[in-house]
Design a protein around this motif. Sequence first.
Motif, PDB file in Angstrom:
ATOM      1  N   GLU A 149       0.883  -1.307   0.213  1.00 50.54           N
ATOM      2  CA  GLU A 149       0.016  -0.089   0.059  1.00 50.54           C
ATOM      3  C   GLU A 149       0.837   1.094   0.030  1.00 50.54           C
ATOM      4  O   GLU A 149       1.919   1.334   0.747  1.00 50.54           O
ATOM      5  N   THR A 150       0.389   2.165  -0.573  1.00 51.46           N
ATOM      6  CA  THR A 150       1.081   3.494  -0.476  1.00 51.46           C
ATOM      7  C   THR A 150       0.772   4.171   0.605  1.00 51.46           C
ATOM      8  O   THR A 150       1.310   5.205   1.131  1.00 51.46           O
ATOM      9  N   ALA A 151      -0.495   3.988   1.117  1.00 51.46           N
ATOM     10  CA  ALA A 151      -1.006   4.571   2.248  1.00 51.46           C
ATOM     11  C   ALA A 151      -1.743   3.414   2.911  1.00 51.46           C
ATOM     12  O   ALA A 151      -2.441   2.561   2.289  1.00 51.46           O
ATOM     13  N   ASN A 152      -2.078   3.222   4.250  1.00 48.53           N
ATOM     14  CA  ASN A 152      -2.664   2.474   4.955  1.00 48.53           C
ATOM     15  C   ASN A 152      -4.267   2.530   4.612  1.00 48.53           C
ATOM     16  O   ASN A 152      -4.956   3.690   4.496  1.00 48.53           O
ATOM     17  N   GLY A 153      -4.726   1.207   4.035  1.00 53.71           N
ATOM     18  CA  GLY A 153      -6.090   1.309   3.359  1.00 53.71           C
ATOM     19  C   GLY A 153      -6.255   1.507   2.145  1.00 53.71           C
ATOM     20  O   GLY A 153      -7.277   1.190   1.339  1.00 53.71           O
ATOM     21  N   SER A 154      -5.306   1.919   1.289  1.00 56.81           N
ATOM     22  CA  SER A 154      -5.149   2.054  -0.067  1.00 56.81           C
ATOM     23  C   SER A 154      -5.461   0.993  -0.989  1.00 56.81           C
ATOM     24  O   SER A 154      -6.300   0.700  -2.135  1.00 56.81           O
ATOM     25  N   LEU A 155      -5.167  -0.358  -0.512  1.00 58.82           N
ATOM     26  CA  LEU A 155      -5.013  -1.761  -1.011  1.00 58.82           C
ATOM     27  C   LEU A 155      -6.604  -2.245  -0.765  1.00 58.82           C
ATOM     28  O   LEU A 155      -7.085  -2.967  -1.550  1.00 58.82           O
ATOM     29  N   TRP A 175      -1.393   1.714  -5.611  1.00 59.22           N
ATOM     30  CA  TRP A 175      -0.648   0.503  -5.045  1.00 59.22           C
ATOM     31  C   TRP A 175      -0.009  -0.498  -5.799  1.00 59.22           C
ATOM     32  O   TRP A 175      -0.129  -0.284  -7.089  1.00 59.22           O
ATOM     33  N   ALA A 176       0.854  -1.199  -5.404  1.00 59.35           N
ATOM     34  CA  ALA A 176       1.618  -2.187  -6.360  1.00 59.35           C
ATOM     35  C   ALA A 176       1.187  -3.670  -5.961  1.00 59.35           C
ATOM     36  O   ALA A 176       1.264  -3.979  -4.652  1.00 59.35           O
ATOM     37  N   VAL A 177       1.583  -4.620  -6.852  1.00 59.14           N
ATOM     38  CA  VAL A 177       1.192  -5.880  -6.692  1.00 59.14           C
ATOM     39  C   VAL A 177       2.219  -6.735  -7.271  1.00 59.14           C
ATOM     40  O   VAL A 177       2.610  -6.378  -8.568  1.00 59.14           O
ATOM     41  N   TRP A 178       3.064  -7.596  -6.856  1.00 62.43           N
ATOM     42  CA  TRP A 178       3.966  -8.660  -7.447  1.00 62.43           C
ATOM     43  C   TRP A 178       3.269  -9.984  -7.483  1.00 62.43           C
ATOM     44  O   TRP A 178       2.876 -10.317  -6.488  1.00 62.43           O
ATOM     45  N   LEU A 179       3.337 -10.363  -8.888  1.00 59.82           N
ATOM     46  CA  LEU A 179       2.682 -11.822  -9.183  1.00 59.82           C
ATOM     47  C   LEU A 179       4.005 -12.653  -9.443  1.00 59.82           C
ATOM     48  O   LEU A 179       4.635 -12.319 -10.428  1.00 59.82           O
ATOM     49  N   ASN A 180       3.999 -13.875  -8.847  1.00 58.20           N
ATOM     50  CA  ASN A 180       5.074 -14.879  -9.487  1.00 58.20           C
ATOM     51  C   ASN A 180       4.657 -16.237  -9.419  1.00 58.20           C
ATOM     52  O   ASN A 180       4.176 -16.527  -8.302  1.00 58.20           O
TER      53      ASN A 180
END
Length: 68
Positions: free
Chosen positions: A44-50, A61-66
């Motif tokens: 999250e870039t800020a708490n609650g953004s995701l 926000w960012a997510v990494w999938l592998n």
Amino acid sequence: FHSDFLVNTSLPNVTFPLNRNFAGNIAVNRPNHPNDTLFFWAFETANGSLTADAGASDKPWAVWLNGG
């Protein structure tokens, strides 16, 4: 994201503050295949953004999938 995926421990060699982040494996539809999950890590870039309801936050926000 489910609270079971919340990362509650500090990360080795990370010397700067991190906002909440979530990591784990999610099932994918690959019946009878040995690799039937995707690993993800979302920050999250800020708490609650995701975890905000759709349209309730304009914070990125960012997510990494592998996975295989």
